[in-house]
Design an enzyme around this catalytic site. Structure first.
Site, mmCIF file in Angstrom:
data_model
loop_
_atom_site.group_PDB
_atom_site.id
_atom_site.type_symbol
_atom_site.label_atom_id
_atom_site.label_comp_id
_atom_site.label_asym_id
_atom_site.label_seq_id
_atom_site.Cartn_x
_atom_site.Cartn_y
_atom_site.Cartn_z
ATOM 1 N N LYS A 78 0.851 -1.199 0.000
ATOM 2 C CA LYS A 78 0.000 0.000 0.000
ATOM 3 C C LYS A 78 0.884 1.245 0.000
ATOM 4 O O LYS A 78 1.760 1.394 0.864
ATOM 5 C CB LYS A 78 -0.883 -0.030 1.249
ATOM 6 C CG LYS A 78 -2.222 0.635 1.090
ATOM 7 C CD LYS A 78 -3.058 0.339 2.324
ATOM 8 C CE LYS A 78 -4.435 0.926 2.227
ATOM 9 N NZ LYS A 78 -5.135 0.840 3.513
HETATM 10 C C1 E4P Z 1 -8.492 1.165 3.712
HETATM 11 O O1 E4P Z 1 -7.692 0.815 2.894
HETATM 12 C C2 E4P Z 1 -8.448 2.482 4.374
HETATM 13 O O2 E4P Z 1 -7.243 2.660 5.026
HETATM 14 C C3 E4P Z 1 -9.615 2.637 5.299
HETATM 15 O O3 E4P Z 1 -10.786 2.193 4.632
HETATM 16 C C4 E4P Z 1 -9.787 4.021 5.871
HETATM 17 O O4 E4P Z 1 -11.008 4.076 6.569
HETATM 18 P P1 E4P Z 1 -11.347 5.251 7.596
HETATM 19 O O5 E4P Z 1 -11.577 6.507 6.829
HETATM 20 O O6 E4P Z 1 -12.611 4.791 8.277
HETATM 21 O O7 E4P Z 1 -10.179 5.357 8.534
#
Ligand code: E4P
Length: 217
Positions: free
Chosen positions: A83
């Site tokens: 990522k």
């Molecule tokens: C996933 O890859 C993201 O990091 C995540 O969905 C972020 O979600 P949030 O905005 O609820 O922290």
């Protein structure tokens, strides 16, 4: 639509994996913090719970350091998706790491132009953050629809991974807008099965069945 679960909690991941409906997992530094565990240890355990992609995020901000961290994370298991943040350095690292055959998830996407850049950099997944846009009064679903149109116009293979999902309605709207994947917090994923009329109908069937006095087994 594929379902990823958005957590680093192995108990919750195991529970969702047992349904047979889990296609992968996403984590981020905040979720690793919440787990209270060592990143290598927890990511290794998660990779053993699903054959699907498991997103593990780099924390370097400069391209060559991101590439080094990405290669290190990818050594954990063959189903790691590295990522990377939506920055120029992240895009440079994306080009290199996907060129080496790694899966890459470009995260923190808030505009269609950012998604266009990620696709051109060869990203495996682009993660538009729906909930965080909604928090600002911007329609996150519109972003999913825009990215879908752009990717279809140019036959980009990058998968749209709807992220920052906060509700069952977000899941439904992402599916309608054509997201390839939704990464969903465990509680929201579990809630998808709920409907008051299902509960009511099941109760009535059970009550009537008891009155027949019959058994199937
Ligand atoms: C996933 O890859 C993201 O990091 C995540 O969905 C972020 O979600 P949030 O905005 O609820 O922290």
């Amino acid at each position: 639509m594929k379902f990823f679960v958005d957590t680093a909690d192995v108990t919750e991941i195991r529970e969702m994996a047992e349904t047979g409906l889990l296609d992968g997992v996403t984590t981020n530094p905040s979720l690793i913090l919440k787990s209270g565990r060592d990143v290598r240890e927890v990511i290794t355990e998660i990779c053993g719970l699903t054959d699907g992609p498991v997103s593990a995020e780099v924390v370097a901000l400069e391209a060559s350091a991101m590439i080094a961290e990405g290669r290190e994370l990818a050594k954990i298991a063959r189903n790691i998706a590295i990522k990377l943040p939506m920055t120029w350095d992240g895009l440079k690292a994306c080009k290199t790491l996907t060129g080496e055959g790694h899966m890459v998830n470009v995260t923190l996407c808030f505009s269609a132009n950012q998604a266009l850049l990620a696709a051109k950099a060869g990203a495996t997944f682009i993660s538009p953050f729906i909930g965080r846009l909604d928090d600002l009064g911007v329609d996150g679903m519109e972003l999913i629809a825009e990215i879908r149109a752009i990717y279809d116009n140019y036959d980009f293979e990058t998968e749209i991974l709807a992220a920052s999902i906060r509700s069952a309605d977000h899941v439904k709207q992402s599916a309608i807008a054509g997201a390839d994947v939704a990464t969903v917090p465990p509680a929201v994923l579990k809630s998808l099965v709920n409907h008051a009329l299902t509960d009511k109908g099941l109760q009535q069937f059970m009550d009537d069945w008891a009155k027949t006095g019959q058994k199937i087994l």
